[in-house]
Write a protein that holds these residues in place. Structure first.
Motif, short mmCIF file in Angstrom:
data_model
loop_
_atom_site.label_atom_id
_atom_site.label_comp_id
_atom_site.label_asym_id
_atom_site.label_seq_id
_atom_site.Cartn_x
_atom_site.Cartn_y
_atom_site.Cartn_z
N LYS A 58 0.83 -1.21 0.00
CA LYS A 58 0.00 0.00 0.00
C LYS A 58 0.86 1.26 0.00
CE LYS A 58 -4.16 -1.89 1.85
NZ LYS A 58 -5.43 -1.53 2.40
N ILE A 59 1.93 1.25 0.78
CA ILE A 59 2.82 2.42 0.81
C ILE A 59 3.47 2.61 -0.56
CG2 ILE A 59 5.00 3.28 1.77
CD1 ILE A 59 4.11 2.13 4.47
N VAL A 61 2.25 1.70 -3.52
CA VAL A 61 1.25 2.21 -4.48
C VAL A 61 1.01 3.69 -4.25
CG1 VAL A 61 -1.20 2.09 -5.08
CG2 VAL A 61 0.14 -0.01 -4.88
N ILE A 62 0.91 4.10 -3.01
CA ILE A 62 0.70 5.52 -2.72
C ILE A 62 1.90 6.34 -3.18
CG2 ILE A 62 0.50 7.19 -0.83
CD1 ILE A 62 -1.23 5.07 0.62
N ALA A 63 3.12 5.84 -2.96
CA ALA A 63 4.32 6.55 -3.40
C ALA A 63 4.36 6.68 -4.92
CB ALA A 63 5.57 5.85 -2.89
N LEU A 65 1.78 6.69 -6.94
CA LEU A 65 0.77 7.67 -7.33
C LEU A 65 1.25 9.10 -7.09
CD1 LEU A 65 -2.49 5.95 -6.04
CD2 LEU A 65 -1.84 6.36 -8.41
N LEU A 66 1.92 9.33 -5.98
CA LEU A 66 2.45 10.67 -5.71
C LEU A 66 3.52 11.07 -6.73
CD1 LEU A 66 2.64 10.69 -1.82
CD2 LEU A 66 1.10 11.99 -3.26
#
Length: 98
Positions: A58-59, A61-63, A65-66
């Protein structure tokens, strides 16, 4: 009555036997509890690694996306006109190739 030495030895034996017996019972209970917990450790270890993988994914994927949002914002920083930026080289007044 019997000899007092036998009575004293019997009482001492009962006291020592009671102490040793209760210590043995505690040790046996502790060993049983230890074996029970030992059997659950691999499951808990597997669950912990699964949780670590989920959180890491999850971290990640968020990174991503950012980073993608920052790259998109940087590529669209020319004002959104859709036209290429002018080049600083001088242009000739005549067209070449026609």
């Amino acid at each position: 009555m019997e000899r007092p030495e036998f009575v004293v030895l019997l009482l001492v034996g009962l006291i020592i036997g009671t102490g040793v017996g209760s210590a043995y019972a505690r040790a046996r209970r502790g060993w049983t509890d230890y074996q029970t917990v030992k059997k659950t450790v691999p499951g808990a270890r597997r669950a912990a690694w699964l949780l670590i993988k989920v959180v890491t994914t999850k971290i990640g994927v968020i990174a991503l996306l950012l980073v993608g949002a920052v790259a998109y914002a940087a590529a669209d920083s020319d004002g959104g006109s859709g036209q290429p930026a002018p080049t600083p080289s001088a242009t000739s007044s005549t067209r070449v190739g026609r």
